[in-house]
Design a protein around this motif. Structure first.
Motif, PDB file in Angstrom:
ATOM      1  N   GLY A 137      13.894   5.934  -8.150  1.00 49.35           N
ATOM      2  CA  GLY A 137      13.043   6.656  -7.234  1.00 49.35           C
ATOM      3  C   GLY A 137      11.618   6.168  -6.793  1.00 49.35           C
ATOM      4  N   LYS A 138      11.103   5.219  -7.891  1.00 52.83           N
ATOM      5  CA  LYS A 138       9.826   4.994  -7.545  1.00 52.83           C
ATOM      6  C   LYS A 138       9.719   4.002  -6.358  1.00 52.83           C
ATOM      7  N   GLY A 139       8.879   4.125  -5.736  1.00 53.52           N
ATOM      8  CA  GLY A 139       8.886   3.181  -4.353  1.00 53.52           C
ATOM      9  C   GLY A 139       7.472   2.531  -4.009  1.00 53.52           C
ATOM     10  N   TYR A 140       7.423   1.356  -2.995  1.00 54.45           N
ATOM     11  CA  TYR A 140       6.350   0.948  -2.680  1.00 54.45           C
ATOM     12  C   TYR A 140       6.435   0.724  -1.235  1.00 54.45           C
ATOM     13  N   LEU A 141       5.524   1.353  -0.648  1.00 56.95           N
ATOM     14  CA  LEU A 141       5.209   1.490   1.184  1.00 56.95           C
ATOM     15  C   LEU A 141       4.074   0.460   1.275  1.00 56.95           C
ATOM     16  N   LYS A 142       4.599  -0.624   2.133  1.00 60.37           N
ATOM     17  CA  LYS A 142       3.101  -1.674   2.337  1.00 60.37           C
ATOM     18  C   LYS A 142       3.465  -1.371   3.850  1.00 60.37           C
ATOM     19  N   ILE A 143       1.916  -0.853   4.017  1.00 58.86           N
ATOM     20  CA  ILE A 143       1.625  -0.933   5.745  1.00 58.86           C
ATOM     21  C   ILE A 143       0.346  -1.665   5.714  1.00 58.86           C
ATOM     22  N   GLY A 144       0.485  -2.811   6.639  1.00 56.45           N
ATOM     23  CA  GLY A 144      -0.793  -3.881   6.748  1.00 56.45           C
ATOM     24  C   GLY A 144      -1.121  -4.271   5.242  1.00 56.45           C
ATOM     25  N   ASN A 145      -2.440  -4.212   5.067  1.00 58.38           N
ATOM     26  CA  ASN A 145      -2.816  -4.798   3.888  1.00 58.38           C
ATOM     27  C   ASN A 145      -2.788  -3.621   2.515  1.00 58.38           C
ATOM     28  N   ASN A 146      -2.306  -2.377   2.967  1.00 61.79           N
ATOM     29  CA  ASN A 146      -2.382  -1.524   1.976  1.00 61.79           C
ATOM     30  C   ASN A 146      -0.807  -1.161   1.518  1.00 61.79           C
ATOM     31  N   LEU A 147      -1.075  -0.898   0.340  1.00 63.41           N
ATOM     32  CA  LEU A 147       0.108  -0.485  -0.731  1.00 63.41           C
ATOM     33  C   LEU A 147       0.225   1.036  -1.232  1.00 63.41           C
ATOM     34  N   TRP A 148       1.168   1.642  -0.654  1.00 60.71           N
ATOM     35  CA  TRP A 148       1.326   3.038  -1.314  1.00 60.71           C
ATOM     36  C   TRP A 148       2.442   2.851  -2.304  1.00 60.71           C
ATOM     37  N   LEU A 149       1.970   3.368  -3.720  1.00 62.95           N
ATOM     38  CA  LEU A 149       2.935   3.541  -4.762  1.00 62.95           C
ATOM     39  C   LEU A 149       3.351   4.971  -4.885  1.00 62.95           C
ATOM     40  N   TYR A 150       4.614   5.020  -4.879  1.00 62.90           N
ATOM     41  CA  TYR A 150       5.137   6.624  -4.999  1.00 62.90           C
ATOM     42  C   TYR A 150       5.840   6.768  -6.359  1.00 62.90           C
ATOM     43  N   ASP A 151       5.309   8.038  -7.066  1.00 60.99           N
ATOM     44  CA  ASP A 151       5.834   8.292  -8.377  1.00 60.99           C
ATOM     45  C   ASP A 151       6.569   9.718  -8.241  1.00 60.99           C
ATOM     46  N   PRO A 152       8.057   9.747  -8.405  1.00 57.84           N
ATOM     47  CA  PRO A 152       8.672  10.949  -7.962  1.00 57.84           C
ATOM     48  C   PRO A 152       8.423  11.929  -9.097  1.00 57.84           C
ATOM     49  N   ALA A 153       7.934  11.601 -10.264  1.00 57.72           N
ATOM     50  CA  ALA A 153       7.930  12.438 -11.314  1.00 57.72           C
ATOM     51  C   ALA A 153       6.707  13.310 -11.056  1.00 57.72           C
ATOM     52  N   SER A 154       5.655  12.739 -10.424  1.00 60.28           N
ATOM     53  CA  SER A 154       4.489  13.579 -10.111  1.00 60.28           C
ATOM     54  C   SER A 154       4.527  13.871  -8.640  1.00 60.28           C
ATOM     55  N   ARG A 155       5.407  13.453  -7.868  1.00 56.23           N
ATOM     56  CA  ARG A 155       5.657  13.366  -6.280  1.00 56.23           C
ATOM     57  C   ARG A 155       3.997  13.237  -5.752  1.00 56.23           C
ATOM     58  N   ARG A 156       3.647  11.956  -6.285  1.00 55.54           N
ATOM     59  CA  ARG A 156       2.275  11.643  -5.747  1.00 55.54           C
ATOM     60  C   ARG A 156       2.406  10.237  -5.288  1.00 55.54           C
ATOM     61  N   PHE A 157       1.576   9.760  -4.256  1.00 57.00           N
ATOM     62  CA  PHE A 157       1.500   8.671  -3.726  1.00 57.00           C
ATOM     63  C   PHE A 157      -0.030   8.098  -4.029  1.00 57.00           C
ATOM     64  N   THR A 158      -0.095   6.826  -4.604  1.00 59.39           N
ATOM     65  CA  THR A 158      -1.437   6.324  -4.709  1.00 59.39           C
ATOM     66  C   THR A 158      -1.490   5.117  -3.872  1.00 59.39           C
ATOM     67  N   VAL A 159      -2.764   4.986  -3.177  1.00 60.60           N
ATOM     68  CA  VAL A 159      -2.813   3.876  -2.335  1.00 60.60           C
ATOM     69  C   VAL A 159      -3.702   2.776  -3.048  1.00 60.60           C
ATOM     70  N   THR A 160      -3.163   1.560  -3.126  1.00 56.69           N
ATOM     71  CA  THR A 160      -3.873   0.472  -3.601  1.00 56.69           C
ATOM     72  C   THR A 160      -3.888  -0.798  -2.760  1.00 56.69           C
ATOM     73  N   SER A 161      -4.712  -2.016  -2.833  1.00 51.98           N
ATOM     74  CA  SER A 161      -4.585  -2.885  -2.387  1.00 51.98           C
ATOM     75  C   SER A 161      -4.583  -4.029  -3.600  1.00 51.98           C
ATOM     76  N   ALA A 162      -4.751  -3.732  -4.631  1.00 53.82           N
ATOM     77  CA  ALA A 162      -5.221  -4.836  -5.589  1.00 53.82           C
ATOM     78  C   ALA A 162      -3.870  -5.161  -6.877  1.00 53.82           C
ATOM     79  N   ARG A 163      -2.907  -3.897  -6.898  1.00 50.57           N
ATOM     80  CA  ARG A 163      -2.118  -4.027  -7.790  1.00 50.57           C
ATOM     81  C   ARG A 163      -1.096  -5.138  -7.319  1.00 50.57           C
ATOM     82  N   ASP A 164      -1.186  -6.182  -8.282  1.00 46.86           N
ATOM     83  CA  ASP A 164      -0.400  -7.411  -7.590  1.00 46.86           C
ATOM     84  C   ASP A 164       1.066  -7.657  -8.296  1.00 46.86           C
ATOM     85  N   ARG A 165       0.993  -7.290  -9.630  1.00 45.26           N
ATOM     86  CA  ARG A 165       2.072  -7.606 -10.328  1.00 45.26           C
ATOM     87  C   ARG A 165       3.326  -6.425 -10.032  1.00 45.26           C
TER      88      ARG A 165
END
Lengths: 406, 254
Positions: free
Chosen positions: B84-112
């Motif tokens: 259920g974890k997910g990665y949504l990339k739009i342009g240069n930005n990446l949203w990470l979704y954590d279903p446990a906290s139902r929270r999106f975190t936006v990042t550009s640097a998380r590379d691995r």
């Protein structure tokens, strides 16, 4: 003699450094001893861009029957250490935790879903297992494959802070836990607009006994995020009549390979009804950077309160730094966190250093070792909010956790 | 004498210009073969991470890509702890979704990607022509392939590796990549022994990534960390617009 030994060591290190990549390269080149027939047989003509053997998108949103899942975790821990810095008193304590959760997920169609999750935790004081609590109970409805609704009790948090550091203070939904809400998400701009209306049972059960659920007693919030190049901008707000109004905005970008965020928030805790008006302000900056071996996290928080233009409470500063190893050493994954608070205009200092490491020792069984050390003014934030379960200033915590997904 | 010098300098500049042009064209051709402009792309990815002495972990994901809009969505299907974890990339930005906290975190640097040796850039469209210029060329036999070896230098600081060497086969498919740091230290070696033809494009279906630095001694021999990515069900079928939104991640996650 010493020089000669050092020279030999250097030569050995250089040899290892040179041979390791070479070995890896030979290994890789072996993969190409047989040509890739998939391409050489000129399958371009045969292959079809519109294929039936594709990811079943419908299967992700629809299921034949209900799906039941669950989690179980049990932790036993022992800790001991120095009670305070002024005496040589040592304290030892032990505790046990047991939690379990179950969820039911029904997806009868691509546009409708029902989900509920319940959980219970062992009460360590009387070893009772209370009745299951409803954590979430909601339905999802997607209108015209474009607008997404979620109705019911649900979890949600906004804000850009890192929970493990300063606790995400930019989250305007800090009063959302346990709420029943209607959330709508509309695709707009590069990302979208989220609209939210919610009511928390705590508001009606005792905070104001005469309060009854209704449109005028609910809270309303929205979040809009938009990206331009490598910059993402977000704005969120919340309003609850006569109680609270909050606004938050953030800018996030990447600088020299690191995520950099600046977030600001202002709250009027009387919902614009008090005279004179009072405001709480906070500003948060954060940084995240990682390479193949380490993650670095850092945050700085400034907060202050103002009433009718006057500073009624001295402003506070808090700093947090986290270093987490991505690699393991002898099976252990170490990490370090350091917090420091400078409160009351730099007159009250306190902090905490936490060294920790964890490793799996058997299937589903993890051992964690933590060494939290607190310092500073007795009434300082981190002396009052220690990671040690019994509030000791320096302690060793060893815990064993058994976790399984059901 | 002056006349000859001018001619020689002119020749050098014109040859260098032709070389630069051909290098850029080659990179553009390489990009075009493995990019999906004009259509969506979807596939199932299995990422096997081998950490010597620590065992292997397997992550299964579903990937949807829309190169024209520079978007992708990756949904973790296995292991169950990350489902259920997910990665949504739009342009240069990446949203990470954590279903446990139902929270999106936006990042550009998380590379691995999921703490593997794969980077998030490994899942995006190939942009070699935009990000690099060719600074050297040679020919080399790579197993059964007669390959051109291109030495690349980054023209932007937005890429993970400032220097690369790529081995390109006669079909203009990249077979091997070496990623280098600014100090020319080898960081990763990637091998792509298998591709699948989908329409007139190609999808790498077997990728091996070897981390040149991470690893440990096992039975007296140093073994590098490695990641094997296998790709199944590659398709250019249309994907609904809603898939590339945060709402979709919320809807399909556990």
């Amino acid at each position: 003699m010493k020089f000669r030994a050092a020279f030999i060591v250097l030569i050995l290190i250089a040899l290892v450094a040179v041979t390791v990549p070479l070995a890896a390269q030979e290994d890789v080149d072996d993969l190409f001893s047989i040509p890739d027939e998939t391409v050489d047989e000129d399958q371009q003509a045969e292959s079809d861009a519109e294929t039936d053997d594709a990811v079943d998108i419908a299967a992700l949103t629809m299921r034949d029957g209900p799906q039941i899942a669950g989690t179980f975790s049990a932790t036993a821990a022992v800790s001991g250490g120095l009670v305070d810095w002024t005496s040589a008193d040592f304290g030892v304590s032990a505790y046990a935790l047991m939690d379990t959760g179950l969820s039911l997920d029904i997806r009868p169609s691509s546009y409708f879903r029902f989900f509920t999750s319940v959980s219970t935790s062992l009460n360590s004081e009387d070893l009772d297992l209370p009745m299951f609590d409803i954590g979430e109970l909601f339905v999802d409805y997607t209108l015209a494959d474009a607008v997404f609704f979620r109705l019911g009790r649900q979890s949600l948090s906004w804000g850009q802070g890192i929970n493990e550091l300063l606790g995400n203070p930019g989250n305007v939904l800090e009063d959302f836990g346990g709420s029943t809400a209607l959330k709508a998400f509309l695709p707009l701009g590069t990302n979208g607009l989220t609209l939210l209306g919610y009511g928390n049972p705590a508001w009606y059960n005792g905070e104001i006994s005469s309060l009854t659920p209704g449109a005028d007693t609910l809270a309303y919030a929205s979040l809009y995020e938009h990206s331009v190049g490598s910059v993402t901008l977000g704005v969120s707000g919340k309003y609850r009549h006569d109680t609270v109004a909050s606004a938050e905005a953030y800018v996030k970008t990447v600088l020299s390979g690191a995520d950099l965020v600046i977030e600001g928030r202002v709250d009027s805790n009387d919902g614009f009804s008090a005279d004179p008006l009072g405001y709480d302000y906070l500003a948060l900056t954060g940084l995240f950077w990682e390479n193949s071996s380490v993650q670095l996290l850092a945050e700085y928080l400034f907060d202050a309160s103002v009433t009718d233009g006057a500073l009624v409470r001295s402003y506070d500063h808090r700093f947090a730094l986290g270093l987490l190893s991505s690699t393991r050493f002898a099976g252990w994954r170490p990490g370090i966190r350091w917090f420091h608070a400078a409160e009351a205009g730099f007159t009250r200092h306190s902090g905490q250093l936490v060294l920790g490491a964890s490793r799996g020792i058997a299937p589903r069984l993890t051992i964690n070792i933590g060494l939290p050390i607190s310092y500073g003014n007795e009434s300082g934030y981190y002396m009052q909010n220690s990671d040690d379960p019994s509030g000791r200033v320096a302690s060793l915590v060893i815990s064993l956790t058994l976790e399984e997904d059901l | 004498m002056k006349k000859y010098a001018v001619i020689i300098v002119g020749l050098i500049f014109s040859v260098a210009g032709m070389f630069a042009q051909s290098g850029s064209d080659i990179l553009a051709e390489i990009d075009a073969l493995v990019s999906f402009s004009g259509s969506d792309f979807s596939a199932e990815y299995t990422i096997t991470q081998d950490r010597p002495g620590q065992g292997t972990t397997v992550t299964k994901t579903v990937m949807f890509r829309r190169d024209d809009e520079d978007k992708y969505l990756i949904l973790i299907v296995e292991p169950s702890a990350d489902r259920g974890k997910g990665y949504l990339k739009i342009g240069n930005n990446l949203w990470l979704y954590d279903p446990a906290s139902r929270r999106f975190t936006v990042t550009s640097a998380r590379d691995r990607f999921q703490n593997s040796n794969a980077t998030n850039a490994d899942f995006t469209r190939s942009t070699l022509a935009d990000d690099y210029r060719v600074v050297g060329q040679s020919r080399e036999q790579l197993g059964a392939y007669d390959t051109r070896v291109l030495e690349l230098e980054a023209v932007t600081d937005q890429v993970a590796y400032p220097f690369m060497k790529i081995w390109v086969d006669e079909n203009n498919l990249v077979r091997k990549v070496e990623d280098y740091s600014l100090s020319r230290q080898l960081m990763r070696t990637t091998a792509i022994p298998r591709y699948a033809a989908v329409g007139d494009r190609y999808v790498p279906t077997q990728i091996l990534i070897i981390d040149a630095l991470a690893g440990r001694n096992v039975n007296g021999q140093f073994r590098n960390e490695r990641t094997i990515i296998t790709v199944e069900k590659p398709s250019l079928n249309d994907v609904p617009d809603l898939v590339f939104t945060q709402a979709y991640l919320e809807r399909v996650s556990e």
